[in-house]
Design an enzyme around this catalytic site. Sequence first.
Site, PDB file in Angstrom:
ATOM      1  CG  ASP A  39      -8.360  -3.283  -3.599  1.00  0.00           C
ATOM      2  OD1 ASP A  39      -7.846  -2.917  -2.535  1.00  0.00           O
ATOM      3  OD2 ASP A  39      -8.353  -4.469  -3.975  1.00  0.00           O
ATOM      4  CG  HIS A  44      -8.701  -6.055  -0.614  1.00  0.00           C
ATOM      5  ND1 HIS A  44      -7.711  -5.154  -0.906  1.00  0.00           N
ATOM      6  CD2 HIS A  44      -8.338  -6.596   0.578  1.00  0.00           C
ATOM      7  CE1 HIS A  44      -6.816  -5.138   0.072  1.00  0.00           C
ATOM      8  NE2 HIS A  44      -7.173  -6.022   0.989  1.00  0.00           N
ATOM      9  CE1 TYR A  79      -3.881  -2.196   0.816  1.00  0.00           C
ATOM     10  CE2 TYR A  79      -2.416  -3.233   2.405  1.00  0.00           C
ATOM     11  CZ  TYR A  79      -3.588  -3.239   1.683  1.00  0.00           C
ATOM     12  OH  TYR A  79      -4.462  -4.277   1.808  1.00  0.00           O
TER      13      TYR A  79
HETATM   14  C1  LIG Z   1      -6.867 -12.305   5.649  1.00  0.00           C
HETATM   15  C2  LIG Z   1      -6.669 -11.509   4.400  1.00  0.00           C
HETATM   16  C3  LIG Z   1      -5.747 -10.474   4.394  1.00  0.00           C
HETATM   17  C4  LIG Z   1      -5.527  -9.750   3.223  1.00  0.00           C
HETATM   18  N1  LIG Z   1      -4.558  -8.798   3.217  1.00  0.00           N
HETATM   19  C5  LIG Z   1      -4.270  -8.145   2.056  1.00  0.00           C
HETATM   20  C6  LIG Z   1      -3.194  -7.223   1.996  1.00  0.00           C
HETATM   21  O1  LIG Z   1      -2.517  -6.969   2.978  1.00  0.00           O
HETATM   22  N2  LIG Z   1      -2.954  -6.621   0.807  1.00  0.00           N
HETATM   23  C7  LIG Z   1      -3.702  -6.874  -0.313  1.00  0.00           C
HETATM   24  O2  LIG Z   1      -3.442  -6.320  -1.377  1.00  0.00           O
HETATM   25  N3  LIG Z   1      -4.715  -7.765  -0.275  1.00  0.00           N
HETATM   26  C8  LIG Z   1      -5.012  -8.398   0.865  1.00  0.00           C
HETATM   27  N4  LIG Z   1      -6.028  -9.323   0.884  1.00  0.00           N
HETATM   28  C9  LIG Z   1      -6.755  -9.619  -0.355  1.00  0.00           C
HETATM   29  C10 LIG Z   1      -6.084 -10.760  -1.113  1.00  0.00           C
HETATM   30  O3  LIG Z   1      -4.866 -10.353  -1.681  1.00  0.00           O
HETATM   31  C11 LIG Z   1      -6.973 -11.282  -2.270  1.00  0.00           C
HETATM   32  O4  LIG Z   1      -7.338 -10.205  -3.078  1.00  0.00           O
HETATM   33  C12 LIG Z   1      -8.212 -12.022  -1.779  1.00  0.00           C
HETATM   34  O5  LIG Z   1      -7.938 -12.744  -0.597  1.00  0.00           O
HETATM   35  C13 LIG Z   1      -8.689 -12.998  -2.850  1.00  0.00           C
HETATM   36  O6  LIG Z   1      -9.870 -13.586  -2.469  1.00  0.00           O
HETATM   37  P1  LIG Z   1     -10.000 -15.060  -1.818  1.00  0.00           P
HETATM   38  O7  LIG Z   1      -9.564 -14.921  -0.382  1.00  0.00           O
HETATM   39  O8  LIG Z   1     -11.459 -15.338  -1.937  1.00  0.00           O
HETATM   40  O9  LIG Z   1      -9.137 -16.000  -2.607  1.00  0.00           O
HETATM   41  C14 LIG Z   1      -6.276 -10.043   2.061  1.00  0.00           C
HETATM   42  C15 LIG Z   1      -7.205 -11.074   2.089  1.00  0.00           C
HETATM   43  C16 LIG Z   1      -7.411 -11.809   3.231  1.00  0.00           C
HETATM   44  C17 LIG Z   1      -8.404 -12.942   3.202  1.00  0.00           C
END
Ligand SMILES: Cc1cc2nc3c(=O)[nH]c(=O)nc-3n(C[C@H](O)[C@H](O)[C@H](O)COP(=O)(O)O)c2cc1C
Length: 367
Positions: A188, A256, A160
């Site tokens: 996003d 996300h 970020y």
């Molecule tokens: C516990 C958790 C933490 C996440 N932390 C971040 C993050 O720090 N940065 C980011 O770009 N996306 C983050 N995401 C989003 C993931 O990169 C991704 O877009 C998303 O988990 C995909 O969906 P799915 O969990 O259904 O496979 C996070 C998702 C989860 C579930």
Amino acid sequence: MRYSLITATLASGVFAARPFLNEPDTGIVDALGASFPVGSLPDIKNMNYTYYRNGAGGEWSYRNNLEVYNRYRFKPRMMVDITKVQDSLPTSILGHNFSAPFYISPCARADYAHPEAEINLVKGAAAAGILYIPSLYSHLPMETIAENAAENQTLFAQLYIPNNDTQTQTYFDRAEKAGYKALVWTIDSPGDASRQRAARFDVGSSNVELTRNTWEDLEKYRSMTKLPIILKGVQTAAVAKAAIEHKVPAIVLSNHGGRNLDGSPSALEVAIEMYQEDPTMFQKIEVYADGGVRYGSDALRLLALGVRAVGIGRPFMYANAFGQPGVEKVAQILKGELIGDSANLGVPDLKKIDAEVVNWTPNGWYS
Ligand SMILES: Cc1cc2nc3c(=O)[nH]c(=O)nc-3n(C[C@H](O)[C@H](O)[C@H](O)COP(=O)(O)O)c2cc1C
């Protein structure tokens, strides 16, 4: 009494129409085998599970991410020799070679599932030959994660980017020095997210400040690093088109995991919008996508439109409760499904899958 009967009838109607939203009983527990004790749940605290599972607002986008794939039925091609399809599993992502067209999406706080935290993910990714993109909000510093990488293992760093150039330069320099091969700028989340499920345990979103993310900022960031900058969180064809115009090398279609703006579209819906507007967009820029991918057949629908690789978030985070073997097992299951599902779909070469293998008219109750 009368009230409860009516309530019960209505409730059963709801369940009949929407038999499950999240975890179907697939018998997977038996299939996982000896190293995964049947009958015992992974040792994840309620609070930690909630952080992973959480979606924004009423969690409509979270559920839509899971449901959207099955709105589009396949058109399986029979009488095709698919016996070499596994040879087409390896792919390249931004010029780096991997064993499969999927990767571990950046997710914060791997320590919520296992004390070794991101070390299991980086080692599991190395063993499986897949890309791992550690989150800026990982439990372990990006340097420690990189130190645990295998020789020649490729990692991208998710960031970020704050509106503070000194801090930004520090992130860029650290990522370069630690050997990351690309920066994945998450765009996003310029605002805070309403995460009510997580709020109960005070484990909500960590980006609480309003952040300016603009094309001018991108130009500036490019002059501050040698690493290519990928945009994560593209949610319309218009932004994908603008990314091409700005010569961005790759984008991630993502909402996300439904964790930020409830009502935001799933990656599959954005990929369809792009395809309908201009299918050549997928040749002009590398397109990755994540959100709700749980089965090989989900991934195939994205690949069919021209998506190059799909990201998986929560399944890897949950699997980390079993440590590195859990992470490797998810990759192994998904590779097996990609091979089996493409064979059953009549696709002999995953690189040549095309949009014709899916009926893009949404089916059934969901439309
Ligand atoms: C516990 C958790 C933490 C996440 N932390 C971040 C993050 O720090 N940065 C980011 O770009 N996306 C983050 N995401 C989003 C993931 O990169 C991704 O877009 C998303 O988990 C995909 O969906 P799915 O969990 O259904 O496979 C996070 C998702 C989860 C579930």
